[in-house]
Design an enzyme around this catalytic site. Structure first.
Site, PDB file in Angstrom:
ATOM      1  N   GLY A   4      76.351  55.366 112.742  1.00  0.00           N
ATOM      2  CA  GLY A   4      77.111  56.537 112.764  1.00  0.00           C
ATOM      3  C   GLY A   4      76.804  57.133 114.119  1.00  0.00           C
ATOM      4  O   GLY A   4      75.701  57.203 114.745  1.00  0.00           O
TER       5      GLY A   4
ATOM      6  N   ARG B 128      79.713  48.773 112.370  1.00  0.00           N
ATOM      7  CA  ARG B 128      78.944  47.913 111.465  1.00  0.00           C
ATOM      8  C   ARG B 128      78.914  46.539 111.685  1.00  0.00           C
ATOM      9  O   ARG B 128      80.076  46.073 112.120  1.00  0.00           O
ATOM     10  CB  ARG B 128      79.461  48.299 109.732  1.00  0.00           C
ATOM     11  CG  ARG B 128      79.440  49.842 109.665  1.00  0.00           C
ATOM     12  CD  ARG B 128      78.034  50.683 109.872  1.00  0.00           C
ATOM     13  NE  ARG B 128      78.371  52.282 109.663  1.00  0.00           N
ATOM     14  CZ  ARG B 128      77.437  52.957 109.616  1.00  0.00           C
ATOM     15  NH1 ARG B 128      76.144  52.784 109.766  1.00  0.00           N
ATOM     16  NH2 ARG B 128      77.586  54.140 109.335  1.00  0.00           N
TER      17      ARG B 128
ATOM     18  N   ASP C 140      68.671  54.487 110.892  1.00  0.00           N
ATOM     19  CA  ASP C 140      67.734  53.596 110.093  1.00  0.00           C
ATOM     20  C   ASP C 140      67.995  52.085 110.322  1.00  0.00           C
ATOM     21  O   ASP C 140      67.142  51.371 110.353  1.00  0.00           O
ATOM     22  CB  ASP C 140      67.598  54.282 108.593  1.00  0.00           C
ATOM     23  CG  ASP C 140      66.468  53.444 107.880  1.00  0.00           C
ATOM     24  OD1 ASP C 140      67.190  52.265 107.357  1.00  0.00           O
ATOM     25  OD2 ASP C 140      65.399  53.867 107.824  1.00  0.00           O
TER      26      ASP C 140
ATOM     27  N   ASP D 168      71.610  63.265 110.337  1.00  0.00           N
ATOM     28  CA  ASP D 168      70.922  63.641 109.082  1.00  0.00           C
ATOM     29  C   ASP D 168      69.698  63.963 109.397  1.00  0.00           C
ATOM     30  O   ASP D 168      68.929  64.613 108.361  1.00  0.00           O
ATOM     31  CB  ASP D 168      71.205  62.367 108.031  1.00  0.00           C
ATOM     32  CG  ASP D 168      72.641  62.158 107.710  1.00  0.00           C
ATOM     33  OD1 ASP D 168      73.228  63.009 108.014  1.00  0.00           O
ATOM     34  OD2 ASP D 168      72.842  61.088 107.077  1.00  0.00           O
TER      35      ASP D 168
ATOM     36  N   ASP E 216      67.059  61.790 109.179  1.00  0.00           N
ATOM     37  CA  ASP E 216      66.365  61.589 108.289  1.00  0.00           C
ATOM     38  C   ASP E 216      65.505  60.127 108.411  1.00  0.00           C
ATOM     39  O   ASP E 216      64.948  59.665 107.629  1.00  0.00           O
ATOM     40  CB  ASP E 216      67.436  61.230 107.190  1.00  0.00           C
ATOM     41  CG  ASP E 216      68.258  60.193 107.435  1.00  0.00           C
ATOM     42  OD1 ASP E 216      68.437  59.718 108.503  1.00  0.00           O
ATOM     43  OD2 ASP E 216      68.948  59.620 106.568  1.00  0.00           O
TER      44      ASP E 216
ATOM     45  N   ARG F 121      73.811  62.018 102.826  1.00  0.00           N
ATOM     46  CA  ARG F 121      73.839  61.293 101.962  1.00  0.00           C
ATOM     47  C   ARG F 121      72.698  61.109 101.167  1.00  0.00           C
ATOM     48  O   ARG F 121      72.626  61.084  99.969  1.00  0.00           O
ATOM     49  CB  ARG F 121      74.592  59.730 102.260  1.00  0.00           C
ATOM     50  CG  ARG F 121      74.555  59.003 101.182  1.00  0.00           C
ATOM     51  CD  ARG F 121      75.708  57.592 101.553  1.00  0.00           C
ATOM     52  NE  ARG F 121      76.771  58.094 102.328  1.00  0.00           N
ATOM     53  CZ  ARG F 121      77.476  56.986 103.144  1.00  0.00           C
ATOM     54  NH1 ARG F 121      76.948  55.936 103.195  1.00  0.00           N
ATOM     55  NH2 ARG F 121      78.560  57.614 103.624  1.00  0.00           N
TER      56      ARG F 121
END
Length: 314
Positions: A11, A72, A98, A122, A124, A166
């Site tokens: 993303g 992707r 990630d 995010d 994350d 998410r």
């Protein structure tokens, strides 16, 4: 080393272009040729590459998205596609989330120097306190909630605002604290909707005329949650889903600075023939760390901020 490549994967996030700019100009300054790989790992498999010079990244530091574009790549995960990427590569740098970092680690394990920069709104990615794009996304969400609060106040309504995240509630918590939200729903901390409704009713009893509830998309649909809140509380409730608005836009000064520092350090690491590393933030400083150590260091969710939000929302 004479050449390095740079790609963006996964993303998009505000600040990616600033990082690309830093990689290109720092690379040129230390005598390297810099190549841009278009559309992430998909471009790596397809050999979609272009040489970049200082002019290629002019007027990009303030632009959102990524000039190299992103995609992707299921093919990269196959043995045939991965082998084509290996045949194509010598050294490279990856900016992404990630999955992007896992791809960089896989390349490193197969003899390719690779350094990753964490870029995701995010926030994350384990091992780093901050990712590229997070600060900008928080500011975008807060600005939206400030505007929503004007309408909520005028009409004495409850608003449910769904933000991205998410698997992580980092964005929801940071934006919720900064915007003064009454409740924050995140994947990391189960919170029964009945408790949210009870809090709304207590607020109404003491004269509170409006409320804002922030929902991380990983918890569930903001629309469905809004419908439940309306039923159980009896309050006039509206829902706003911010969606991809949070991923675009001009990066904040903080993200531009972070991107510039991370990009420059990544080039230094490659110049030193060091790979399998991620450039992250520890105690406010930009540092290099093992990708594997970073990805396996555990969640970086800020429980202290979540608890502070609950206290300040009383």
């Amino acid at each position: 080393m004479k050449k390095i490549g740079v790609l963006t994967s996964g993303g998009d996030a505000p600040g990616m272009n600033a990082a690309i700019r830093a990689v290109v100009r720092k690379g040129i300054s230390v005598g390297l040729e810099v190549y841009g790989i278009r559309r992430g790992y998909a471009g790596l498999v397809a050999g979609d590459i272009t040489k970049l010079d200082a002019g290629s990244v002019a007027d990009t530091i303030h632009r959102g998205g990524t000039i190299l574009r992103t995609a992707r790549s299921p093919e990269f995960m196959t043995s045939e596609g991965f082998q084509r990427a290996l045949d194509f590569l010598r050294d490279q740098q990856v900016i992404g989330g990630d999955g992007s970092l896992q791809g960089a680690q896989k390349l490193y394990e197969n003899g390719i120097l690779a350094v990753g920069i964490p870029g995701t709104i995010d926030n994350d990615i384990p091992g780093t306190e901050e990712c590229l794009g997070f600060d900008t996304a928080v500011n975008t969400a807060v600005e939206a909630m400030d505007r929503i609060r004007d309408t909520a106040t005028s009409h004495e309504r409850t608003f449910v605002v769904e933000v991205m995240g998410r698997h992580s509630g980092q964005l929801a918590v940071a934006a919720g604290v900064a915007a003064g939200a009454e409740s924050i729903l995140v994947p990391e901390v189960p919170l029964p909707l009945e408790d949210v409704c009870a809090r709304l009713k207590r607020g109404q009893q003491r004269g509170k005329l409006y409320s804002i509830i922030v929902v991380s998309e990983g918890v569930g649909s903001g629309v469905a949650i809004g419908e439940f809140v309306a039923r159980c509380s009896g309050l006039d409730t509206r829902v706003t889903v911010l969606g991809h608005v949070q991923r675009g836009g001009t990066p904040s000064a903080r993200d531009r600075m972070l991107a510039s520092r991370m990009g420059a350090m990544a080039v230094d690491l490659l110049k030193e023939n060091r790979g399998g590393l991620m450039v992250g933030v520890k105690r406010g400083e930009v540092v290099a760390m093992s990708i594997m150590d970073a990805l396996h260091s555990g969640p970086n969710f800020r429980h202290d901020l979540y608890q502070l939000a609950a206290i300040l929302a009383q």
